[in-house]
Design a protein around this motif. Structure first.
Motif, short mmCIF file in Angstrom:
data_model
loop_
_atom_site.label_atom_id
_atom_site.label_comp_id
_atom_site.label_asym_id
_atom_site.label_seq_id
_atom_site.Cartn_x
_atom_site.Cartn_y
_atom_site.Cartn_z
N ASN A 66 0.83 -1.21 0.00
CA ASN A 66 0.00 0.00 0.00
C ASN A 66 0.86 1.26 0.00
N SER A 67 1.96 1.23 0.74
CA SER A 67 2.87 2.38 0.76
C SER A 67 3.51 2.59 -0.61
N ARG A 70 0.90 4.22 -2.90
CA ARG A 70 0.72 5.65 -2.61
C ARG A 70 1.92 6.46 -3.09
N LEU A 82 -5.44 9.06 -5.77
CA LEU A 82 -5.32 9.13 -4.31
C LEU A 82 -6.27 10.16 -3.72
N MET A 89 -8.72 12.07 -0.01
CA MET A 89 -7.52 11.29 0.26
C MET A 89 -7.70 10.44 1.52
N ALA A 90 -8.31 11.03 2.54
CA ALA A 90 -8.54 10.29 3.78
C ALA A 90 -9.46 9.11 3.55
N GLU A 93 -7.51 6.28 1.75
CA GLU A 93 -6.62 5.58 2.67
C GLU A 93 -7.39 4.80 3.73
N GLN A 94 -8.58 5.31 4.10
CA GLN A 94 -9.42 4.57 5.05
C GLN A 94 -9.75 3.18 4.49
N MET A 96 -8.22 1.55 2.05
CA MET A 96 -7.00 0.76 1.89
C MET A 96 -6.60 0.13 3.22
N ASP A 97 -6.70 0.90 4.30
CA ASP A 97 -6.38 0.37 5.63
C ASP A 97 -7.39 -0.68 6.05
N THR A 158 -10.06 4.88 -7.76
CA THR A 158 -8.93 5.26 -6.92
C THR A 158 -8.10 4.03 -6.53
N ALA A 160 -8.00 2.74 -3.72
CA ALA A 160 -8.82 1.86 -2.89
C ALA A 160 -9.49 0.79 -3.74
#
Length: 207
Positions: A66-67, A70, A82, A89-90, A93-94, A96-97, A158, A160
């Motif tokens: 994931n890093s 990004r 992204l 963006m948040a 990443e939410q 993805m996490d 995206t 995600a």
């Protein structure tokens, strides 16, 4: 730029899909199970965890898929992969996490038992529990897609969607006896499958 990894690995394919969406060329150096060994002193210099993928961009080395994804999007300056503002963006990443921390642990036992047929994953009760938890998580995803009507974070495709698309393919490729009918996920799969990079690195029959 070099990408170290097994081309059939779900996490390596995540990066390959991202590279294709960004039209970035990177040399794939096949390694890992069935390819060049990674449990070596040389590879440990790249990633002390002895896992793939690893990206080498000049003198810069990065691991964790994931890093890496990004980093590639930020390096390219892509306007939407992204998210185009802080809140978008948040959200990207939410999800993805969520894929890494919630969805992946749910499917691991069932996948290792039913697809990999690993002898350490042979408890029928644990298989059933994992399959149920997996599908419970996918019901969350299905409900979110019912709201957005397109991709997981809205109208734009995206990062995600790359990580979740690969997880969806894994679910579709696993022989579950009681697979749920999730209509919004089915429509989502059809949207993703229209992307050439998804056809090449996601929905290609590899779990």
């Amino acid at each position: 730029m070099q990408l170290y990894g097994k081309p059939t690995s779900i996490n390596v394919r995540k990066v390959l899909w991202t590279l294709a969406e960004l039209d970035i060329n990177a040399e794939l150096i096949p390694c890992g199970s069935g390819f060049a060994p990674i449990d070596t002193a040389e590879f440990r210099q790249l990633n002390p965890n002895v896992l793939v993928p690893v990206l080498q961009d000049g003198d810069f080395v990065l691991w964790e898929s994931n890093s890496i994804c990004r980093y590639l999007v930020r390096k390219s300056g892509h306007p939407t992969l992204l998210g185009s503002n802080l809140q978008q963006m948040a959200k990207v990443e939410q999800w993805m996490d969520w894929q890494a921390c919630e969805l992946n642990p749910a499917w691991r036992y069932a996948f290792m038992a039913l697809v990999r047929q690993h002898p350490d994953f042979s408890d029928p009760a644990a298989i059933t529990q994992s399959a149920q938890q997996w599908q419970q998580k996918l019901q969350i995803l299905d409900a979110e897609l019912a709201k957005t009507g397109a991709y997981i974070c809205g109208n734009d495709f995206t990062l995600a969607d790359i990580v979740l698309g690969l997880s969806l393919n894994r679910w579709l490729q696993t022989p579950l006896s009681d697979r749920l009918e999730l209509p919004h996920l089915a429509a989502y799969q059809q949207r993703l499958a229209q992307r050439p990079a998804a056809q090449q690195f996601c929905f290609n029959g590899v779990a």
